[in-house]
Design a protein around this motif. Structure first.
Motif, PDB file in Angstrom:
ATOM      1  N   MET A 106       0.818  -1.214   0.000  1.00 56.25           N
ATOM      2  CA  MET A 106       0.000   0.000   0.000  1.00 56.25           C
ATOM      3  C   MET A 106       0.854   1.268   0.000  1.00 56.25           C
ATOM      4  O   MET A 106       0.367   2.342  -0.341  1.00 56.25           O
ATOM      5  CB  MET A 106      -0.931   0.013   1.221  1.00 56.25           C
ATOM      6  N   GLY A 107       2.116   1.139   0.357  1.00 53.20           N
ATOM      7  CA  GLY A 107       2.988   2.310   0.406  1.00 53.20           C
ATOM      8  C   GLY A 107       4.028   2.334  -0.701  1.00 53.20           C
ATOM      9  O   GLY A 107       4.885   3.223  -0.728  1.00 53.20           O
ATOM     10  N   THR A 108       3.952   1.377  -1.623  1.00 57.41           N
ATOM     11  CA  THR A 108       4.930   1.298  -2.705  1.00 57.41           C
ATOM     12  C   THR A 108       4.411   2.023  -3.940  1.00 57.41           C
ATOM     13  O   THR A 108       3.285   1.779  -4.383  1.00 57.41           O
ATOM     14  CB  THR A 108       5.228  -0.179  -3.064  1.00 57.41           C
ATOM     15  N   SER A 109       5.237   2.894  -4.491  1.00 58.53           N
ATOM     16  CA  SER A 109       4.851   3.650  -5.674  1.00 58.53           C
ATOM     17  C   SER A 109       5.181   2.868  -6.942  1.00 58.53           C
ATOM     18  O   SER A 109       5.977   1.915  -6.930  1.00 58.53           O
ATOM     19  CB  SER A 109       5.585   4.989  -5.709  1.00 58.53           C
ATOM     20  N   TYR A 110       4.607   3.303  -8.031  1.00 63.23           N
ATOM     21  CA  TYR A 110       4.885   2.718  -9.350  1.00 63.23           C
ATOM     22  C   TYR A 110       6.372   2.818  -9.682  1.00 63.23           C
ATOM     23  O   TYR A 110       6.986   1.845 -10.140  1.00 63.23           O
ATOM     24  CB  TYR A 110       4.031   3.444 -10.386  1.00 63.23           C
ATOM     25  N   ASN A 111       6.971   3.974  -9.432  1.00 64.87           N
ATOM     26  CA  ASN A 111       8.391   4.155  -9.730  1.00 64.87           C
ATOM     27  C   ASN A 111       9.266   3.234  -8.888  1.00 64.87           C
ATOM     28  O   ASN A 111      10.245   2.670  -9.384  1.00 64.87           O
ATOM     29  CB  ASN A 111       8.802   5.615  -9.502  1.00 64.87           C
ATOM     30  N   GLN A 112       8.901   3.085  -7.615  1.00 70.93           N
ATOM     31  CA  GLN A 112       9.686   2.211  -6.745  1.00 70.93           C
ATOM     32  C   GLN A 112       9.574   0.759  -7.188  1.00 70.93           C
ATOM     33  O   GLN A 112      10.550  -0.001  -7.144  1.00 70.93           O
ATOM     34  CB  GLN A 112       9.215   2.343  -5.290  1.00 70.93           C
ATOM     35  N   ALA A 113       8.386   0.363  -7.636  1.00 68.66           N
ATOM     36  CA  ALA A 113       8.196  -1.008  -8.127  1.00 68.66           C
ATOM     37  C   ALA A 113       9.097  -1.280  -9.324  1.00 68.66           C
ATOM     38  O   ALA A 113       9.688  -2.364  -9.442  1.00 68.66           O
ATOM     39  CB  ALA A 113       6.736  -1.235  -8.496  1.00 68.66           C
ATOM     40  N   ASN A 114       9.212  -0.299 -10.197  1.00 70.07           N
ATOM     41  CA  ASN A 114      10.080  -0.472 -11.363  1.00 70.07           C
ATOM     42  C   ASN A 114      11.548  -0.571 -10.958  1.00 70.07           C
ATOM     43  O   ASN A 114      12.315  -1.350 -11.539  1.00 70.07           O
ATOM     44  CB  ASN A 114       9.878   0.687 -12.340  1.00 70.07           C
ATOM     45  N   ILE A 115      11.944   0.203  -9.968  1.00 70.57           N
ATOM     46  CA  ILE A 115      13.318   0.129  -9.459  1.00 70.57           C
ATOM     47  C   ILE A 115      13.583  -1.246  -8.858  1.00 70.57           C
ATOM     48  O   ILE A 115      14.606  -1.880  -9.136  1.00 70.57           O
ATOM     49  CB  ILE A 115      13.565   1.242  -8.412  1.00 70.57           C
ATOM     50  N   ASP A 116      12.641  -1.722  -8.041  1.00 70.95           N
ATOM     51  CA  ASP A 116      12.803  -3.032  -7.395  1.00 70.95           C
ATOM     52  C   ASP A 116      12.857  -4.158  -8.425  1.00 70.95           C
ATOM     53  O   ASP A 116      13.664  -5.088  -8.306  1.00 70.95           O
ATOM     54  CB  ASP A 116      11.652  -3.283  -6.416  1.00 70.95           C
ATOM     55  N   PHE A 117      12.000  -4.065  -9.448  1.00 76.38           N
ATOM     56  CA  PHE A 117      11.994  -5.115 -10.475  1.00 76.38           C
ATOM     57  C   PHE A 117      13.304  -5.099 -11.260  1.00 76.38           C
ATOM     58  O   PHE A 117      13.892  -6.148 -11.546  1.00 76.38           O
ATOM     59  CB  PHE A 117      10.807  -4.929 -11.418  1.00 76.38           C
ATOM     60  N   ALA A 118      13.767  -3.900 -11.596  1.00 76.57           N
ATOM     61  CA  ALA A 118      15.020  -3.776 -12.347  1.00 76.57           C
ATOM     62  C   ALA A 118      16.207  -4.330 -11.574  1.00 76.57           C
ATOM     63  O   ALA A 118      17.163  -4.851 -12.156  1.00 76.57           O
ATOM     64  CB  ALA A 118      15.268  -2.311 -12.708  1.00 76.57           C
ATOM     65  N   LYS A 119      16.143  -4.232 -10.238  1.00 76.89           N
ATOM     66  CA  LYS A 119      17.229  -4.728  -9.386  1.00 76.89           C
ATOM     67  C   LYS A 119      17.089  -6.216  -9.074  1.00 76.89           C
ATOM     68  O   LYS A 119      17.914  -6.769  -8.350  1.00 76.89           O
ATOM     69  CB  LYS A 119      17.276  -3.923  -8.084  1.00 76.89           C
ATOM     70  N   GLY A 120      16.050  -6.851  -9.598  1.00 74.58           N
ATOM     71  CA  GLY A 120      15.875  -8.283  -9.372  1.00 74.58           C
ATOM     72  C   GLY A 120      15.366  -8.635  -7.985  1.00 74.58           C
ATOM     73  O   GLY A 120      15.595  -9.743  -7.486  1.00 74.58           O
TER      74      GLY A 120
END
Length: 423
Positions: free
Chosen positions: A247-261
């Protein structure tokens, strides 16, 4: 008296000068070179550079036609104003959504069904357009499309021992459990940006609820509470396999996390891929169709018309309008748009070949697609209110059945209010 006479003469001179100036302006406008000037209006700002490139090619091939591109950030508002004034742009590039339906219902668009370029489009996407209204005819020609599914990290799947992508809901949840047991976050949900909730809801709903449901709901012959329990249950099941702070994760943060594996899967569309690939150009990812049914043959890719071309009835340059649309829909030009905008295409024979969407490309290309359900909801219905509250309820450990009942009741309340407003 002479003074007054001089003033009158002076004023008359100003008026004559103004008239001459206006006349000169009119006759020295874009048409003085003998060119026909038409406007291409786009409801998307992000594709302006691609249109400019294609327009340059078109004008070179058609030297007697000048195309003026307009892509304002408040496109929907501008079109509503133009519609009220009966001054719609010549050619409009619109989405298959409520902006288009408001234009079509006003009877301000030309029927393009008999144009040769209309026959170049995939039937599934023509049907998506015609399903938005009750009249016969094709009032916008589908061009570019998008597709939702599950974006996944192939290396993390391999690390968890998953060799094939899931084909059923039970397989999807089994894989999520396996990933979690290996210390890998199965899903990254970014519900701080509320629009992302619809990516999950739309895919589950489109593959669970018949398309006839919306007609009954608009007539108050059914409700969310009576029909969407399993949809809401599956929506909430995704959250149970998401990171703890979804609930506190943004779209941009999700993309960063996915990119970092850091996460195995994101439920969203192909339009998200260009957001994380610049962060990791070597990421080994792909997409697969979100499998909602436990019968693989029943599953379809949730996809929609991102761009369709419409022509205004008030246009006095229909021949030039048709030339422009026909040009844009030539395969070589549709391929340029497809590549630069990382989209899929409604034009036959134009395929998205990126390996980052290889897992759903074949399904899209053969038309195994189904439209986004919210394209048929009342325009003022904000379903994200319901879904973010449902997600928050789950994060606060509300009992599943209670959460489902409360959330669907909330959905019906908002729908009823929106439906009344638009009648």
């Amino acid at each position: 008296m002479k003074k007054i006479f001089k003033i009158i003469v002076a004023l008359a001179g100003v008026v004559i000068l103004a008239a001459v100036t206006i006349s000169m302006f009119i006759t020295s406008g874009p048409n003085t070179s003998g060119k026909t000037v038409i406007q291409l209006f786009s409801t998307k700002t992000e594709n302006a550079a691609t249109y400019k490139e294609l327009i340059k090619k078109f004008e070179k091939a058609n030297p007697t036609i000048k195309v003026q591109l307009s892509s304002p950030s408040n496109a929907a508002t501008v079109l509503k104003t133009d519609l009220a004034k009966n001054t719609l742009p010549d050619v409009m590039a619109v989405g298959g959504d409520t902006t288009f339906t408001s234009l079509q219902s006003s009877e301000g668009l030309r029927n393009l069904a008999n144009e040769s370029y209309a026959k170049k489009t995939l039937p599934a996407y023509r049907k998506m357009i015609t399903s938005l209204y009750s009249q016969k005819g094709l009032y916008a020609v589908p061009y570019a499309t998008n597709a939702s599914g599950i974006i996944y990290n192939k290396d993390l799947f391999k690390k968890a021992g998953i060799s094939t992508t899931p084909k059923t809901w039970n397989e999807l949840i089994a894989d999520a459990k396996l990933l979690k047991s290996k210390g890998i976050v199965p899903f990254e949900s970014a519900y701080k940006d509320t629009w992302t909730t619809m990516a999950v809801w739309n895919q589950i709903t489109s593959n669970s609820i018949p398309s006839s449901w919306i007609t009954k709901r608009l007539k108050n012959q059914t409700t969310f509470a009576a029909s969407h329990q399993q949809v809401m249950s599956k929506f909430l099941e995704i959250t149970s396999y998401s990171q703890s702070d979804y609930m506190g994760t943004s779209y941009n943060q999700a993309n960063i996390d996915f990119a970092k594996g850091k996460v195995a899967m994101i439920v969203n569309g192909n339009y998200e891929i260009p957001a994380f690939t610049p962060l990791n150009s070597k990421i080994n990812s792909d997409m697969f169709m979100m499998p909602i049914s436990n019968n693989p043959a029943d599953n379809k890719v949730t996809s929609g018309v991102d761009v369709a071309f419409a022509i205004a009835k008030v246009s006095t340059h229909v021949s030039a309008d048709n030339k422009l649309v026909a040009f844009l829909m030539e395969n070589k030009n549709a391929e340029i748009y497809n590549k630069e905008q990382f989209s899929f295409s409604a034009v036959k024979g134009v395929k998205q070949t990126s390996p980052l969407v290889a897992g759903i490309a074949d399904q899209v290309n053969k038309g195994n697609v189904i439209n986004y359900p919210d394209h048929y909801y009342p325009a003022s219905l904000d379903m994200t209110q319901v879904l973010t509250q449902a997600g928050l309820n789950a994060a606060n450990h509300m009992a599943l059945n209670t959460n489902i009942a409360k959330s669907l009741k909330h959905a019906d309340s908002l729908f009823n209010a929106a439906n009344v407003q638009e009648k």
